[in-house]
Enzyme design. Structure first.
Site, PDB file in Angstrom:
ATOM      1  CB  SER A   1      -0.873  -0.021   1.262  1.00 61.62           C
ATOM      2  OG  SER A   1      -1.447   1.239   1.485  1.00 61.62           O
TER       3      SER A   1
ATOM      4  CE1 TYR B   1      -6.307   5.357  -2.248  1.00 59.66           C
ATOM      5  CE2 TYR B   1      -4.655   4.820  -0.603  1.00 59.66           C
ATOM      6  CZ  TYR B   1      -5.930   4.680  -1.115  1.00 59.66           C
ATOM      7  OH  TYR B   1      -6.828   3.854  -0.498  1.00 59.66           O
TER       8      TYR B   1
ATOM      9  CB  THR C   1      -6.412   3.028  -5.311  1.00 59.40           C
ATOM     10  OG1 THR C   1      -5.724   1.861  -4.866  1.00 59.40           O
ATOM     11  CG2 THR C   1      -7.785   3.077  -4.646  1.00 59.40           C
TER      12      THR C   1
ATOM     13  CE  LYS D   1      -6.973  -2.588  -4.511  1.00 62.49           C
ATOM     14  NZ  LYS D   1      -7.727  -1.647  -3.696  1.00 62.49           N
TER      15      LYS D   1
ATOM     16  CG  HIS E   1     -11.055   0.883  -1.143  1.00 62.18           C
ATOM     17  ND1 HIS E   1     -10.371   1.874  -1.798  1.00 62.18           N
ATOM     18  CD2 HIS E   1     -10.432   0.758   0.048  1.00 62.18           C
ATOM     19  CE1 HIS E   1      -9.394   2.340  -1.029  1.00 62.18           C
ATOM     20  NE2 HIS E   1      -9.408   1.670   0.093  1.00 62.18           N
TER      21      HIS E   1
HETATM   22  C1  GLV Z   1      -7.174   2.553   2.803  1.00 64.79           C
HETATM   23  O1  GLV Z   1      -7.018   2.316   1.648  1.00 64.79           O
HETATM   24  C2  GLV Z   1      -8.390   2.398   3.501  1.00 64.79           C
HETATM   25  O2  GLV Z   1      -9.341   1.885   2.910  1.00 64.79           O
HETATM   26  O3  GLV Z   1      -8.449   2.778   4.668  1.00 64.79           O
END
Ligand code: GLV
Length: 466
Positions: free
Chosen positions: A107, A130, A156, A231, A255
């Site tokens: 991540s 991100y 994402t 994604k 997500h």
């Molecule tokens: C991070 O991606 C979350 O969903 O907190």
């Protein structure tokens, strides 16, 4: 550690071990958490059509993901801040993934940097990205991931704003003070402030670039040569755009049900269900265009050409008909109307069955809409969300996914037992998946087919009138 026999059991242990704020952050979905439950429930509504008496003495689980050979199509999804779960956090996850011969996705919001994760040893790793307002930060991050040997970017795209997770708001969730978002060390982005709201929410609201759009895929391609996985795709429409935009693949993801509540389960997005009306239209079109008369309807070779129907695949009945050879339409009609001899009856029946199959195929075709179809086999479709069993993995593959990613099982097993926990989760899923393959008669991923599962939308809800 008590005897753990499935992946889900780690959650209760994690709940006991972790501070409430941390457990809630990992476990929560958005708002009513309908999608959170649905991610599991939708898997449970898909059943198997196992094939028997296949020699399954050797089963090959290996997969090729973006050109990389992995031991199984089960990979690790990006999840934020793993050191909240266990002091070794992402290090432990990276080692467990390598040991299992599979891919870990790190991540952006990891509590270990890309370099640190790379230092754990060899392994195929993807980097989740991100896009922040400060594009220099993004460019730096991507370059560092590249240099650290990461093999793909998982961009994402479902988080212009963080979803509303009410437990985080109640708990005033924030990253514990001894941890930092390691990839942003030295940058202002590294620390999360405690605020009256969710610390994470306000942090993200401030930093994520809400203007991110399809053009930015091209921008990303100018700063990296790594393949880009989009994604957060849930529709056929966006799959088509991703394909055009040059995505190397898509990840069907909601997500972990943490963003927009009341989106479908990811497993339901692979093939979108059309409404009954839409199916009726498809069937109507078939009947009107192709069946002005019974005679026309029964002209099998023509129907076959028109619809490119794969009769030999349709069902064993279809196979039977093909085996018996084409019969003249004239005979069929006569046979049907005045079935004098048993031969004629058989012939007539064949035609009717074939017609039924033809219509069933049309209905199926109409239902076969969604992400997998839109990807046209040109880019791989991956899935995350709710995968807790080897049977889930199989179902995703049967519906056209090239592989799956797991998120929460990693966090919970990490919390419960560190690296050993994550290793065990990967091993259990592998074993269950292998078992599913054996019991459905599949010896390799290639053999897992759409015919091995039955979904609610497979049954034509309109009985063809013959
Ligand atoms: C991070 O991606 C979350 O969903 O907190």
């Amino acid at each position: 550690m008590e005897m753990i026999t499935n992946v889900t059991e780690y959650e209760a242990i994690a709940k006991e071990k972790l501070p409430k704020m941390v457990y809630d952050y990992y476990a929560s979905g958005a708002e009513d958490q309908w999608t959170l439950e649905e991610n599991r429930n939708a898997f449970a509504r898909i059943l198997f059509r196992p094939r028997i008496l296949v020699d399954v003495s050797r089963i090959d689980l290996t997969a090729t993901i973006l050109g990389f050979k992995v031991s199984m199509p089960i990979m690790i999804a990006p999840t934020a801040m793993q050191k909240m779960a266990h002091p070794e956090g992402e290090f432990a996850t990276a080692r467990a993934a390598s040991a299992a011969g599979t891919i870990m996705t790190l991540s952006s919001w990891a509590t270990s940097s890309v370099e640190e994760v790379a230092s754990t040893g060899p392994g195929i790793r993807f980097f989740q990205l991100y896009v922040f307002k400060d594009r220099n930060v993004v460019a730096q991050l991507v370059r560092r991931a590249e240099r650290a040997g990461f093999k793909a970017i998982a961009l994402t795209v479902d988080t212009p704003i963080l979803g509303r997770r009410e437990a985080d708001i109640k708990n005033r969730f924030t990253l514990p003070p001894h941890l930092i978002l390691k990839n942003f060390e030295g940058l202002d982005l590294g620390k999360l402030d405690k605020t009256s709201d969710s610390g994470l929410a306000s942090y993200v609201a401030g930093q994520i670039d809400r203007s991110l759009n399809w053009k930015d895929i091209s921008w990303l391609q100018t700063i990296t040569s790594l393949p880009i996985l989009v994604k957060g795709v849930l529709t056929a429409e966006d799959t088509r755009i991703a394909l055009k935009a040059g995505a190397a693949g898509i990840i069907v993801s909601n997500h972990g049900a943490r963003q927009l509540d009341y989106v479908p389960a990811t497993i339901s997005a692979l093939e979108e269900q059309l409404s009954l009306e839409e199916v009726e239209v498809a069937l109507h079109d078939y009947l009107v265009c192709k069946s002005n008369s019974l005679l026309k309807r029964l002209r099998l070779p023509k129907a076959r050409r028109s619809f490119n129907m794969k009769f030999d695949k349709a069902s064993s009945v279809g196979e039977d008909i093909v085996a018996r050879g084409r019969v003249s339409t004239h005979d069929n009609i006569r046979g049907r109307r005045r079935s004098k001899s048993s031969r004629q009856r058989v012939v007539a029946l064949s035609a009717i069955e074939a017609e039924y199959i033809a219509m069933t195929e049309v209905v199926k075709e109409a239902y076969e809409y969604g992400v997998v179809k839109a990807a046209e086999g040109r880019i791989p479709v991956f899935l995350d969300g709710g995968v807790r069993r080897g049977t889930d993995v199989f179902k995703a593959l049967a519906l056209g996914a090239a592989g799956v990613f797991i998120g929460r099982p990693v966090l919970f097993s990490l919390a419960a037992d560190g690296e050993a926990g994550v290793r065990k989760v990967l091993q259990m899923l592998r074993d269950e998946f292998e078992l599913t393959m054996a019991l459905t008669g599949c010896r390799s991923l290639k053999e897992i087919s759409r015919d091995h599962v039955i979904t609610e939308w497979d049954r034509p809800r309109i009985a063809p009138k013959l």
